[in-house]
Structure formats: C-alpha cells, structure tokens
Scaffold this motif. Structure first.
Motif, short mmCIF file in Angstrom:
data_model
loop_
_atom_site.label_atom_id
_atom_site.label_comp_id
_atom_site.label_asym_id
_atom_site.label_seq_id
_atom_site.Cartn_x
_atom_site.Cartn_y
_atom_site.Cartn_z
N ARG A 60 -0.94 83.53 40.77
CA ARG A 60 -1.63 83.10 41.98
C ARG A 60 -0.91 83.70 43.17
O ARG A 60 0.31 83.69 43.22
CB ARG A 60 -1.66 81.57 42.07
N TRP A 61 -1.69 84.22 44.08
CA TRP A 61 -1.06 84.76 45.29
C TRP A 61 -1.96 84.49 46.49
O TRP A 61 -3.12 84.16 46.36
CB TRP A 61 -0.79 86.26 45.14
N SER A 96 -6.70 82.95 49.14
CA SER A 96 -5.94 82.77 47.90
C SER A 96 -6.69 83.41 46.73
O SER A 96 -7.91 83.48 46.71
CB SER A 96 -5.70 81.30 47.63
#
Length: 296
Positions: free
Chosen positions: A147-148, A155
């Motif tokens: 996840r970034w 996101s």
C-alpha cells in the motif's frame, strides 16, 4: 416478447451491482477510524451484459458463436441471469464468493454449424438453434501485498488473489434433420421433428491466481483493475479473467452504498472426450457490468 422484456428487466434490474465488486472495495476501508482490524462485509447483486464469441462442441458437433448482448436480448426467449457477490475482510486478509447463472439462446444468425453432417443443419424454426446454460461459482481469498500513498484520495493498494472457479455447463444444439440423416452415429436424440445434441451437465474446477489493484481517486471514488489466470490445463482447461471498475460511494450511518460501472471479460478453453462424446467450450464472455454494493 413479454419473456424478453422480463429478461431485460431482470438483467437491467441486476444492473445495480457488479462482478467488479469482487475487485472493487469502497473507500470506507481506507477512511474507517474505528478498528482497522475489525471484520468488514460487502454484498452485492450485479448485472453483467454478456456478449459471446467463440465455439461450443456437443456430441462432436461444433457450433461457432458470435452474439452481442443486444442480439441475445432481442432474439432469445431464454436469456435470464442471476449474479451475486460476497466478501469479508479482516486486516490485510479477505475471502470472497462470486456467483453467475445465465441461460442464453442463439439463433442461426448468431451460430454457425462448422462441419455439418449430411442432412443435418442448425434449426431456424426452433426457439433456439443453440442453448447454453452456464453456472459459475468462484471462491477465493485476497491478501494485501503493498500500500502506498496517503489516506483518502491518492492511496493505492496491490493485492494477491487466489482461489477456485467452478464451471457447470449444459449445451443443447437443435438441428433440422432429414429422414436419411445419420443421427445415431453421434448419439443425437430426436424430439418433435428435431435432432438434439444435448451435452448433459459438464462440470470442472479451475484453480486461479491473480492480482487486484485499487486506486482511490478521492475519498468516495475508486478505480479497480483485476486480472487472473486459471486452469493451467490441469483438466484440459485454461481460463482467464480481466475486470476494470469505477465506483462512487455514499456513506451512511453504519454502512455504505457504492454505485459501480465497469467492464468484465472471462475466457475459457475446455475440451473433453472425442467423437460422439466430444465436449468443448472455447468462448470469451465479455461486456459492461453495472451495479451497487452494500458494505457494513
């Protein structure tokens, strides 16, 4: 015509949900402030406006198919469909189930008899020259790999997908047969002046693996893309799937409703038997998905 209108109402009524919900998760998962590891549930019923391209084989008789959703809706009295989706998530893990049932009828303008037997041709007078009944159940799990980006808009999540896809197919070709036609050679039955190539029920299970990518455009807007491949010729079957979905959601007290719009394509190549027992399904099912999901 009433049957067609009823079928249209059923499919377009289901048009308030989507197979893509199997890949699309509302923004609430990112914005929840209560317990990030609490169970989250999602349920939907969806409409998949299916078009078909490829070929089928029953009792050794191969029929090429090419029909749009509009063709099937306008020219088939047997078009009905039921679809549904469930998902439960906790932390980075999730499990899901996807269901598809549809029964499609093809006329002679949408189906072509590839290697006709002497005295045998697809019927133009029967309700359908070819009838395909299809039931698919997909069971699997998802796991968040990465996840970034920040919370809310911007996101992105990458998830692994794995599971099984169960196929249950029945094919019936209806042919006009001359009295001299050799229908016994391929175990074709006769009924009401027609020769029938009824495959009976053929079922198999494909293992599958894939990826799901979700990008949140804004707190209430998400784009999701998923792809998977299955079968791996373990049972003379190879299948694949690709889906892209845009979702827009509304948050209510304790639950969330999301409207979805996307496109789904599902391909399969399965063959078994030979001669009079030959069965084959080499098709691509594709078309828009529209719907609404409920999350709580």
């Amino acid at each position: 015509m009433n049957l067609k209108l009823a079928a249209a109402a059923l499919v377009v009524g289901g048009v308030f949900a989507c197979a893509g919900v199997a890949m699309a998760e509302p923004a609430a998962a990112d914005t929840a402030t209560a317990d990030p590891d609490a169970w989250r549930f999602q349920a939907a019923t969806y409409g998949w406006l299916i078009s078909v391209s490829g070929s089928t084989t029953s009792h050794g008789q191969t029929v090429d198919t090419n029909a749009s959703f509009i063709d099937l809706l306008q020219k088939s009295d047997s078009l009905i469909g039921y679809m549904g989706y469930l998902e439960a998530d906790k932390g980075p893990l999730g499990v899901y189930a996807d269901f598809v049932f549809t029964k499609m009828g093809f006329t002679t303008s949408q189906a072509a008899y590839r290697n006709p037997l002497p005295g045998l041709k697809l019927s133009a007078t029967a309700n359908a020259a070819l009838t395909m009944q299809m039931f698919i159940v997909e069971l699997g799990g998802v796991y968040e790999l990465a996840r970034w980006g920040g919370e809310g808009g911007g996101s992105t999540r990458l998830e692994a997908v794995g599971g099984f896809r169960y196929w249950n197919i029945n094919l019936t070709g209806t042919f006009d047969a001359l009295i001299t036609a050799d229908t016994t050679r391929f175990n074709l039955s006769r009924s009401a002046g027609f020769a029938l190539a009824d495959s009976g029920t053929t079922a198999w299970v494909d293992p599958l693996v894939g990826l799901r990518l979700r990008h949140q455009l804004a707190p209430n807007q998400t784009i999701t893309v998923r792809g998977d491949i299955g079968g791996f010729n373990l049972q003379n079957s190879l299948s694949w799937q690709a889906i892209a979905v845009y979702s827009y959601d509304w948050q209510f007290s304790g639950y969330q409703i999301a409207a979805l719009l996307g496109f789904r394509a599902l391909g399969v190549n399965y063959n078994s038997g030979s001669g009079a027992t030959a069965f084959g399904l080499n098709e691509v099912f594709y078309g828009p998905v529209l719907g609404a999901s409920f999350r709580f």
